[in-house]
Every structure is written in C-alpha cells, then in structure tokens.
Design a protein around this motif. Sequence first.
Motif, mmCIF file in Angstrom:
data_model
loop_
_atom_site.group_PDB
_atom_site.id
_atom_site.type_symbol
_atom_site.label_atom_id
_atom_site.label_comp_id
_atom_site.label_asym_id
_atom_site.label_seq_id
_atom_site.Cartn_x
_atom_site.Cartn_y
_atom_site.Cartn_z
ATOM 1 N N VAL A 103 -5.905 -8.870 -1.559
ATOM 2 C CA VAL A 103 -5.935 -9.049 -3.267
ATOM 3 C C VAL A 103 -7.199 -8.124 -3.585
ATOM 4 O O VAL A 103 -7.021 -7.405 -4.738
ATOM 5 N N ALA A 104 -8.316 -8.339 -2.990
ATOM 6 C CA ALA A 104 -9.325 -7.436 -3.367
ATOM 7 C C ALA A 104 -9.246 -5.814 -3.234
ATOM 8 O O ALA A 104 -9.547 -5.157 -4.127
ATOM 9 N N ILE A 105 -8.411 -5.557 -2.183
ATOM 10 C CA ILE A 105 -8.005 -4.154 -2.026
ATOM 11 C C ILE A 105 -7.285 -3.802 -3.126
ATOM 12 O O ILE A 105 -7.408 -2.543 -3.722
ATOM 13 N N ALA A 106 -6.263 -4.691 -3.337
ATOM 14 C CA ALA A 106 -5.335 -3.958 -4.455
ATOM 15 C C ALA A 106 -5.997 -3.962 -5.826
ATOM 16 O O ALA A 106 -5.366 -3.108 -6.582
ATOM 17 N N ALA A 107 -7.048 -4.504 -5.990
ATOM 18 C CA ALA A 107 -7.840 -4.425 -7.151
ATOM 19 C C ALA A 107 -8.767 -3.686 -7.218
ATOM 20 O O ALA A 107 -9.739 -3.289 -8.047
ATOM 21 N N GLY A 108 -8.996 -2.779 -6.009
ATOM 22 C CA GLY A 108 -9.960 -1.689 -5.963
ATOM 23 C C GLY A 108 -11.242 -2.109 -5.892
ATOM 24 O O GLY A 108 -12.321 -1.493 -5.920
ATOM 25 N N GLN A 109 -11.623 -3.493 -5.350
ATOM 26 C CA GLN A 109 -12.977 -4.091 -5.519
ATOM 27 C C GLN A 109 -13.501 -3.894 -4.014
ATOM 28 O O GLN A 109 -13.283 -4.945 -3.198
ATOM 29 N N ARG A 110 -14.284 -2.835 -3.922
ATOM 30 C CA ARG A 110 -14.888 -2.625 -2.661
ATOM 31 C C ARG A 110 -15.506 -3.683 -1.883
ATOM 32 O O ARG A 110 -15.564 -4.072 -0.659
ATOM 33 N N MET B 26 0.887 -1.110 -0.072
ATOM 34 C CA MET B 26 0.087 -0.042 0.060
ATOM 35 C C MET B 26 0.871 1.178 -0.012
ATOM 36 O O MET B 26 0.513 2.497 -0.328
ATOM 37 N N THR B 27 1.997 0.939 0.346
ATOM 38 C CA THR B 27 2.767 2.303 0.541
ATOM 39 C C THR B 27 3.369 3.039 -0.680
ATOM 40 O O THR B 27 3.786 3.977 -0.537
ATOM 41 N N ASN B 28 3.152 2.288 -1.993
ATOM 42 C CA ASN B 28 3.502 3.015 -3.227
ATOM 43 C C ASN B 28 2.183 3.530 -3.882
ATOM 44 O O ASN B 28 2.479 3.709 -5.010
ATOM 45 N N ALA C 81 -7.000 2.014 2.382
ATOM 46 C CA ALA C 81 -6.227 1.015 2.097
ATOM 47 C C ALA C 81 -4.911 0.730 2.928
ATOM 48 O O ALA C 81 -4.705 -0.206 3.293
ATOM 49 N N SER C 82 -4.473 1.865 3.430
ATOM 50 C CA SER C 82 -3.321 1.686 4.218
ATOM 51 C C SER C 82 -3.296 1.374 5.598
ATOM 52 O O SER C 82 -3.042 0.525 6.195
ATOM 53 N N ARG C 83 -4.671 1.696 5.913
ATOM 54 C CA ARG C 83 -5.194 1.224 7.501
ATOM 55 C C ARG C 83 -5.530 -0.340 7.439
ATOM 56 O O ARG C 83 -5.031 -0.864 8.199
ATOM 57 N N LEU C 84 -6.168 -0.402 6.251
ATOM 58 C CA LEU C 84 -6.420 -2.210 5.917
ATOM 59 C C LEU C 84 -4.945 -2.852 6.064
ATOM 60 O O LEU C 84 -4.859 -4.003 6.466
ATOM 61 N N PHE C 85 -4.130 -2.133 5.465
ATOM 62 C CA PHE C 85 -2.823 -2.932 5.206
ATOM 63 C C PHE C 85 -2.083 -3.027 6.584
ATOM 64 O O PHE C 85 -1.478 -4.213 6.712
ATOM 65 N N ARG C 86 -2.235 -2.119 7.591
ATOM 66 C CA ARG C 86 -1.626 -2.144 8.852
ATOM 67 C C ARG C 86 -2.668 -3.255 9.675
ATOM 68 O O ARG C 86 -2.131 -3.858 10.329
ATOM 69 N N GLY D 121 -15.641 3.899 0.725
ATOM 70 C CA GLY D 121 -14.875 3.181 -0.505
ATOM 71 C C GLY D 121 -13.545 2.973 -0.006
ATOM 72 O O GLY D 121 -12.981 3.410 1.052
ATOM 73 N N LEU D 122 -12.696 2.672 -1.185
ATOM 74 C CA LEU D 122 -11.183 2.192 -0.823
ATOM 75 C C LEU D 122 -10.340 3.417 -1.426
ATOM 76 O O LEU D 122 -9.994 3.407 -2.669
ATOM 77 N N ASN D 123 -10.039 4.425 -0.584
ATOM 78 C CA ASN D 123 -9.342 5.571 -0.872
ATOM 79 C C ASN D 123 -7.673 4.971 -0.471
ATOM 80 O O ASN D 123 -7.690 3.916 0.482
ATOM 81 N N PRO D 124 -6.644 5.678 -0.886
ATOM 82 C CA PRO D 124 -5.384 5.244 -0.327
ATOM 83 C C PRO D 124 -5.338 5.025 1.169
ATOM 84 O O PRO D 124 -4.570 4.367 1.567
#
Lengths: 207, 659
Positions: free
Chosen positions: A91-98, A1-3, A177-182, A171-174
């Motif tokens: 994987v779904a987050i990376a694909a932006g599938q909410r 997510m960091t990039n 996504a970063s919070r979900l990553f942590r 929705g999935l903003n960066p």
Amino acid sequence: MTNAVITNGQDKDNDNEAEEAERAIDEKAYGFWIYLMSDAIIFALLLATFVVMSHNTADGPGGHTLFRLPNTFAETMLLLASSTTFGFASVAIAAGQRWRTLSWLSVTFLLGLGFVAMKISEFYGMTVAGAGPWRSGFLSAYFTLVGTHSTHVSVGLVWIVLLGCEVALRGLNPFVASRLFRLGLFWHFLDIVWISIFSVVYLPGIL
Amino acid sequence: MLGKLTIDALPFYSGIAIGGALITVFGALGVVALITWLGQWRYLWAEWLTSLDHKKIGIMYVTLALIMIVRGFIDAMMMRTQQAVALESDGYLPPDHFDQIFTSHATIMIFFVAMPFLVGLFNVVVPQQIGARGMAFPFMNSVSLWLTASGAALVMISLVIGKFSTAGWSAYPPYSEAQFSPGVGVDYWIWAIIVSGVGSMLTGINFLVTIVKRRAPGMRLMMMPLFTWTALCTSILIVFAFPALTVAAALLGLDRYLGMHFFTDGDGGNKMNYINLFWIWGHPEVYILILPAFGIYSEVVATFSGKRLFGYKWLVYATVVITVLSLGVWLHHFLTLGASPDVNAFFGRMAPLISVPTGVTIFDWLFTMYRGRVQFSVPMLFTLGFIVTFVIGGMAGVLLAVAPDLMHNTTFLVAHFHNIMIPGALFGYFAGYQYWFPKAFGFRLEEKWGRRAFWAWIVGFYLAFMPLYVLGSMGMPQRLERYYVASWQPYLIVAELGALFILCGITFLAIQLAVSIRDRAALAVSTGDPWNGRTLEWATASPPAAYNFAVVPHVHGIDAWWAMKQAGTAGHRPARFHDIIMADDSSAGVLLGAMSFVFAFAMIWQIWWLAAVGGLGMFAAVLSRTFRDHAEHRIPAREVEAIENRRTMAPALALGAAT
C-alpha cells in the motif's frame, strides 16, 4: 505495478525507453508467475514424497512425539503476520511513500527472521534429540520439505534487505516498485506453501 | 584442502580411459591454441560469448550440441564394438568402464545433444517466426546457455578427473546410493543434471513469455507457425516437468551427501518414489524432444510441397493433446517394477492413446504432400525418412505397452526408444539445421554431401537397430558387457556395421559444413528466402540484423510471409525508419556459467571453500545485473536505414511474384 506508465512525449514511432520499460516490467511479472508455478510443483512433489514416507519412521520417532502445537502455531502466526505487513508495504509503495515502505519492509523482515529462527531452533532441537534427517525416511522427507520452505524464506529475507537498501538509496521508481511487486508475490506464495505444510505435515502429526 | 580430490582421480585404471582423457585435454588445448594463434579471443568474447542476441545464442547452442554428439557417438561406437566381440570373452573394455560409457552416452545424447540442439533452433527461429525483435529476457537466455554448457563441461571433465557414473542415465537407486556407488561418478551425474536442468527451466520460462507476449501485432495464437506452437507446448512441458527431475536428483544427492533415507534400502527409504519422480519428468521429456521436431517437419513439409499445411488446426490440437497426455503416462516406463495390476493396467492402456494424436500429425503431413509439388531437398529427405521409420518405432511402442513383461529391459526396448528418438527427434533437428542454416549464416549447406549424410544415417539406423528388435525378442537383456549365447553375435555384428554407417553420416555432415563454408559465395542466398518460405522468419535478412525486423510486420493469417509475397507487399521499403532499442551485451551470463561449473565441481569433490567461492561468484554475477534497469542501447534510424540499404530486396520480390 504493471500499469505504472511513464511517458516522455517522444516521437511515437521510435522505440522509446518508457514503453520498453513498461513492457519489460509487464513481461517480468508474467515470467515470475510462471516461475512460481514451477516452484509450486517442486513443493507439490516434496509434499507428495512426504505423504508417501510419512509412516516410514524406521522405529524412530514420529510426528506425534516430535511436533508441538504451540510452536507450530507461533510460527504460523509469524509468517501470516509478515504477509500482512508486506501488504501494508505494498500500500505504501502504491502511495509512493518511501519511508513508510521501508518501515513495513523492516517489520516484515523481522517477522520472517523470527520464523526462520524458530525453524532453526526446532531443527536443532530435533537433531540433538536423535531425530535428525538421517534417522529415517520420514525424517528425511520432513527436513527436506520444511527445510526447502525455510530456505526460500531465507532467500526472501536476503531479497528484502537488498531491495530495502535500493528503496533507501534510489527511492521508489517504477523499476524498484516492480521488483518489490515480484518479491511480494514470492512472499505471499511462501505463505500459501506454509499453509499446505501446516495442513499436511503438522496437523495430522499433532491431532 | 582439496576434499576427495587426489592424484588417484586421474584415469590410470585403463589404457582406453587414459586415451579418452588425453583426447579431451588435447582437444580443449587445441581449440584454445587455435583461437590464440588466430588472435580471435577479443572477437569471440565481444561478439559471441557475451552476446545477448538470440540468433548468436542459438548458434552457440547448436554448436554445443554438434560437439557433444561426437562425444556421445564415440561412446555408442565403443559399446557396439564391445558387444560385437564380447561373446564368451571380456572384450576390450573392463565392466566398470563399459558401465560408465552407457551411462554417459545416454546422459550426453539427451541432455547435451538433444536439449541444446532444440533450444538452439528455438533461439534462432522462434522470435523471428513471431515477428519479434528479441527474447523477453535476453540476459536470462545467456544464463541458460552457459548453465547448459557448464553441465556439459562437467560430463566432459569426468573423463579426465575421476570417473563418471556407472548407474545408467536414470541413476536408479539403490545402486546409485553411496553404499553401492561410493565414488564421485553419480555426483558428476547429479550436478550435471541439476545445473543444466536449471538452464532448461529458465529457457522454458523465457520462450513461454516471449511467445505469449511478443507476437507481432495481429498474430493470434491460431496464426502462429507450427514450429512456434511446438516451442510453446515444449516450454510448458519444460516448466511443468523439469522440477520433477531437479527434485529426484536433489533428493538422491541428499541421500548421498547427508546420509538421508529417501531411496535407501531400509531405514524407511522408498526406491519406487525415485522412479516415479524421475519419470514424471522423463515421459514429458520424450515429448519435449519430439514436439520441436514435429514442428520442424511441419514447416519443412509445407515449404517443400509449396502448399499451405493441411489441417493446420488439427496439427495444433494434436500438439496440445500430446502435451497434456504426456504428463499422464509416466508409469509405462516401469511396468515391470511391481506396481499393482490395476495401476499397471491403467497406464498400460493410457500409453497407446498418445499414438492417436501422433497418427493425426502423420496424416496431416501426408495430405500436405498429396498433390503438392514436392522437392526432395535434404530437409525433406530427413522428413520422409522420419515418417517411415517413426511409424515402425511407434508401433513397436504400442507392442511394448501390451507385451509380456519379459520384453521389457531387453534390447527390444533399446531398439524402440532409439527408433523414436533418432527419427522422431534427431532427424528433425537435422532437417531444421539444413533448413534454417541459410537463415542464420546467409548461405545454404551443400546439397550433395547432405544427401550422402542422410542416406548414411538412414541405412545406418536400420542396420544398427533392427537387429536389436530381434535380439530383444530372443531375450537379450540391455547393457550386457559380455554374453554366452553364440546365436546373438551375428546380429550384434550387423548392428556394429550400422554404427559404422552412422559414423559415415556424421563425417559427411562435417564434410558438408566444410565444403559449404569453402563454397559460401556460390551458395549465398542474396534474397534471404532461399526455399520460397511461408513463415515470417524468411522476411528478415539472412543473416538477420541484430533487431531482426526494421519495421515490425502486421499479421493477418497463417503463413504471413507467403501472404505478403502474394499481395506483393513483401520486402517493400518502409517510408521511413525509426530508432530501435536493443539489449546491451553482458558478460555476467558467461561468468555465471563459469562460476556454476566451479561450484558444482567443488561440490562433487567436496572442496567446501571452493564451493563457497563458486556460490558467491554466482550470486555476484546475478547481483551485478539485477539492479541495472537501463541495460539497453538505441540504434538510431539512420543506422537502421544504412543496414537495410545493404539488403537486396529486388530478387525477393521477383521470387514472390513468380509463385
């Protein structure tokens, strides 16, 4: 997510919100790794304390009589499966599938909830059978170590609910996504801790 | 409804305790009344309590430390007075009260003087030294501050409501267990330690990330100023060591609250395990306190010798070696507690090893001064006082590592660790306070009263602690509230005299501050660089703008500011200014701290509904912040330019050219 990069084409010399955000996300990930290291030390010390006290049963019940392999096996499977489903959520987050993200998070939540429920019933059963944490040094160490892990998992569950609500609403903003990553780091970390607990606490008690 | 809290919690058990409670209450009311009378609540709230500016947070940390040092010192004075008079008599303090005092003295000095002092100096200086505009996590920084303040408030309120622990600052079981300490004293200790410990943890993470991620472009690790290096190593130690303290205190709490058997007598408890856990934190803690002071001494010696630091690389390596070694010597704090001879021998031999890198640092400072143009400023005086005194303390430590068991647990030990902590930590913080005060406020501290304070402190230190070495060799145990050996008394009276000198030292520091504020116009530092400094924090205005650097500098070597002055590029006005994004202030940090106080206080007195309120309050404070992604504002280039125009650049250039 960091990039996850967002650019808005502003004057490069001015600080811009997008770069600041990117940097903040990167720093938070790094800081969270460091937090996990310190948390790992807490678990290491509790594990060491358990090992030191594993024979201090004070004529009370020991691991052989208390731990049952099928139970522990089921708990382990629930937690490992929940890590896998969190992987699918990533994987779904990376694909932006909410909505796919939300479904995998829900499955993860249910599996984690199942784990915590099994733990509560195990603790309750031991306590009413006269093997509560105040019975002996061994049981104090057991309840504290395993209870600390279960508390972490419960915190993780609350966190999944909170972030799930955010994904549904925003929705999935960066940032999300970063919070979900942590949260993912935290969740997988607890899996690793559980493997240690399984190897150090349950296996010697059962075998 | 109120748990264990009844009217008996008020300190009617001794007149002196009532006095202490009244001073605390009226002191607090006085401050509140003064702020109200001045009509400054809004200013205080908006500019300070809710601030996320690392300089302001640093100043508040140091203020907390300076308030708490007064309380800690009053405790010390009371103990010295008791021991000076208690030959074959009860003295003036009942034993129970004396025990509370030695416990609170050490707890306060370590957790609420030394820790906030060093963290405060980190906050003011480190981001500027690495050319950063702020901390990586400004909100978490505020949380750390208020958790520390909440812990300090718990110790202070134990003077008024209930009693503090009598179990010594290390709270060894079984005495600290519910069986022998049924009151709330140990619970006060546990919660003060856990709450402030979490604050320290977060600080450690914050500085680690800030130093690793926010250095100015070009600043490699081996170009960081020594103080930043020690901040980095200290942060690493905090992250690795503080979990052990949290675990030790939490397990003790589980024994006390839930009747568990971690450390109890019988039922499978293991007391040694507490002592191991405690010192796994405790020994690194010594270096958490000392390393920052070493960093300060390095900056001070280089600046006031007008030379580049001798053996910069060796100082860095020594700092790192000390960091690593400090994690492996904890057992030497309890060589007398019956570990096997092999274990004792290993740790007894490991311990003196740490004096090798320490010796390297001392020689580096001496060689930096050698053939330098040394100015005997107040920070330099504290540094020189440290070097001489610390060597004695270090050698006494080596002696303790090989001494017969009988030397341990005597006043020899008390003398040894005060001989380490006062010059090795406190003098360093004082040096840093004198050195960076103009950085934070824009005017210097008055020199004459500073010198007086130094001499009172150093004379007081020798008078107070050298007799304790002698007494320890004569066999006097530590923590005696009365004794029957007449030959001890003369030494204890000399020690009391030393404490009086230290009282003068503290008073002179207070006078110095007052005089400096009065004469601030005359002491103003228009250049921002009063000492002809070498490192980047002197490149900013004094006091610095919220964003520190209007233009982030590029760094090409150590002593970046010095290099800029040599190259004549220091203080050059940039061709144009740019917008800067800074974090918004937040009231969530101070509210979270307040709620942590409510929570801990309720847990101590077992008022469960109030604990739930405090816990939910903490959760709400965190939650209110978690989902805010744009908690920042933009300072437009015009405004930056206006702020920078108010700075006088010319004198800085002249100064740089002259040297």
